[in-house]
Design a protein around this motif. Structure first.
Motif, PDB file in Angstrom:
ATOM      1  N   PRO A   1      19.972 116.410  54.643  1.00  0.00           N
ATOM      2  CA  PRO A   1      20.779 116.217  55.840  1.00  0.00           C
ATOM      3  C   PRO A   1      22.192 116.782  55.744  1.00  0.00           C
ATOM      4  O   PRO A   1      22.820 117.041  56.758  1.00  0.00           O
ATOM      5  CB  PRO A   1      20.814 114.696  55.998  1.00  0.00           C
ATOM      6  CG  PRO A   1      20.685 114.165  54.615  1.00  0.00           C
ATOM      7  CD  PRO A   1      19.816 115.161  53.882  1.00  0.00           C
ATOM      8  N   LEU A   2      22.735 116.982  54.552  1.00  0.00           N
ATOM      9  CA  LEU A   2      24.086 117.531  54.416  1.00  0.00           C
ATOM     10  C   LEU A   2      23.999 118.894  53.767  1.00  0.00           C
ATOM     11  O   LEU A   2      23.619 119.015  52.603  1.00  0.00           O
ATOM     12  CB  LEU A   2      24.980 116.587  53.582  1.00  0.00           C
ATOM     13  CG  LEU A   2      26.437 117.021  53.427  1.00  0.00           C
ATOM     14  CD1 LEU A   2      27.158 117.055  54.779  1.00  0.00           C
ATOM     15  CD2 LEU A   2      27.173 116.104  52.465  1.00  0.00           C
ATOM     16  N   ASP A   3      24.387 119.930  54.510  1.00  0.00           N
ATOM     17  CA  ASP A   3      24.314 121.297  53.993  1.00  0.00           C
ATOM     18  C   ASP A   3      25.541 121.638  53.150  1.00  0.00           C
ATOM     19  O   ASP A   3      26.452 120.825  52.990  1.00  0.00           O
ATOM     20  CB  ASP A   3      24.106 122.289  55.132  1.00  0.00           C
ATOM     21  CG  ASP A   3      25.299 122.383  56.082  1.00  0.00           C
ATOM     22  OD1 ASP A   3      26.392 121.866  55.779  1.00  0.00           O
ATOM     23  OD2 ASP A   3      25.131 122.999  57.152  1.00  0.00           O
ATOM     24  N   GLY A   4      25.558 122.859  52.633  1.00  0.00           N
ATOM     25  CA  GLY A   4      26.648 123.293  51.770  1.00  0.00           C
ATOM     26  C   GLY A   4      27.995 123.351  52.461  1.00  0.00           C
ATOM     27  O   GLY A   4      29.027 123.057  51.857  1.00  0.00           O
ATOM     28  N   LEU A   5      28.005 123.730  53.737  1.00  0.00           N
ATOM     29  CA  LEU A   5      29.269 123.764  54.484  1.00  0.00           C
ATOM     30  C   LEU A   5      29.823 122.359  54.680  1.00  0.00           C
ATOM     31  O   LEU A   5      31.017 122.115  54.465  1.00  0.00           O
ATOM     32  CB  LEU A   5      29.076 124.442  55.842  1.00  0.00           C
ATOM     33  CG  LEU A   5      28.798 125.937  55.808  1.00  0.00           C
ATOM     34  CD1 LEU A   5      28.415 126.440  57.195  1.00  0.00           C
ATOM     35  CD2 LEU A   5      29.985 126.702  55.265  1.00  0.00           C
ATOM     36  N   GLY A   6      28.957 121.428  55.077  1.00  0.00           N
ATOM     37  CA  GLY A   6      29.394 120.043  55.254  1.00  0.00           C
ATOM     38  C   GLY A   6      29.871 119.438  53.952  1.00  0.00           C
ATOM     39  O   GLY A   6      30.889 118.725  53.917  1.00  0.00           O
TER      40      GLY A   6
END
Length: 165
Positions: free
Chosen positions: A63-68
Motif C-alpha cells: 500500500p505504500l510506494d517508494g515515493l510515499g
C-alpha cells in the motif's frame, strides 16, 4: 563515514525475486547486513525498530510506494531519520517519474533492468560522496543540483551563486 561492508541496508520491494537479486548484488559487494521489506510500511516499521544506513525502495509498491515512503522519511515529524540515503529503483524511466522521485527527496535513482556496476556505483556515491541537504519552500532532501556551478541562464538563488564583481 561507513565503508560499504559495514552498511545496514533495507531493501523494500514487493517482488521477492527483485529483493533476491538486490540482496545478492549487495552481498557481492561485501554488504552482509541486509534486511528485506515487502513495501514502504514494512520498511518504515523496521526503521522505527532499528535504524539503517541506507534504504533501497521500489517505486511501485502497495500500500505504500517508494515515493510515499520517501516523503514520509523526509517530511514527517515522526521520521526516524530525515537524512536517510534512499535509492529508488524502478522500471519507469520516463522523465516525469525521475523528477517526481527527485522532488520527493530521493538520493539516487536507478532504472530496471540495471547493471551491477550502475547499481553499486549509486550506492557508493550515496555513502562515499553524500550531497548536502537543502530545505526550501516545499522541499527537504539532498541537493538536487549535481554540478557545482549553476547552468548558464539558470536563476541565481543561492549564496554560492553570487558573482564577484
Amino acid at each position: 563515514m561507513p565503508s560499504l561492508q559495514t552498511l545496514d541496508v533495507i531493501v523494500a520491494d514487493d517482488s521477492a525475486n527483485m529483493r533476491k537479486i538486490v540482496v545478492t548484488l549487495l552481498m557481492s559487494a561485501g554488504i552482509t547486513k541486509v534486511r528485506q521489506a515487502v513495501d514502504g510500511w514494512d520498511a518504515m516499521t523496521q526503521l522505527r525498530a532499528q535504524r539503517a544506513d541506507l534504504v533501497i525502495v521500489d517505486l511501485n509498491m502497495k500500500p505504500l510506494d517508494g515515493l510515499g515512503f520517501t516523503r514520509l522519511i523526509r517530511a514527517d515529524r515522526h521520521s526516524p531519520d530525515p537524512y536517510l540515503p534512499i535509492l529508488m529503483m524502478t522500471g519507469h524511466a520516463e522523465l516525469t517519474w525521475v523528477r517526481e522521485a527527485r522532488d520527493a527527496g530521493v538520493t539516487e535513482f536507478v532504472v530496471k533492468p540495471f547493471t551491477p556496476k550502475a547499481f553499486l556505483s549509486r550506492i557508493e556515491a550515496m555513502v562515499m560522496r553524500p550531497r548536502p541537504f537543502v530545505r526550501a519552500n516545499g522541499y527537504f532532501g539532498p541537493c538536487r543540483r549535481r554540478a557545482r556551478e549553476a547552468p548558464e541562464g539558470a536563476p541565481r538563488r543561492r549564496a554560492s551563486d553570487a558573482v564577484m564583481v
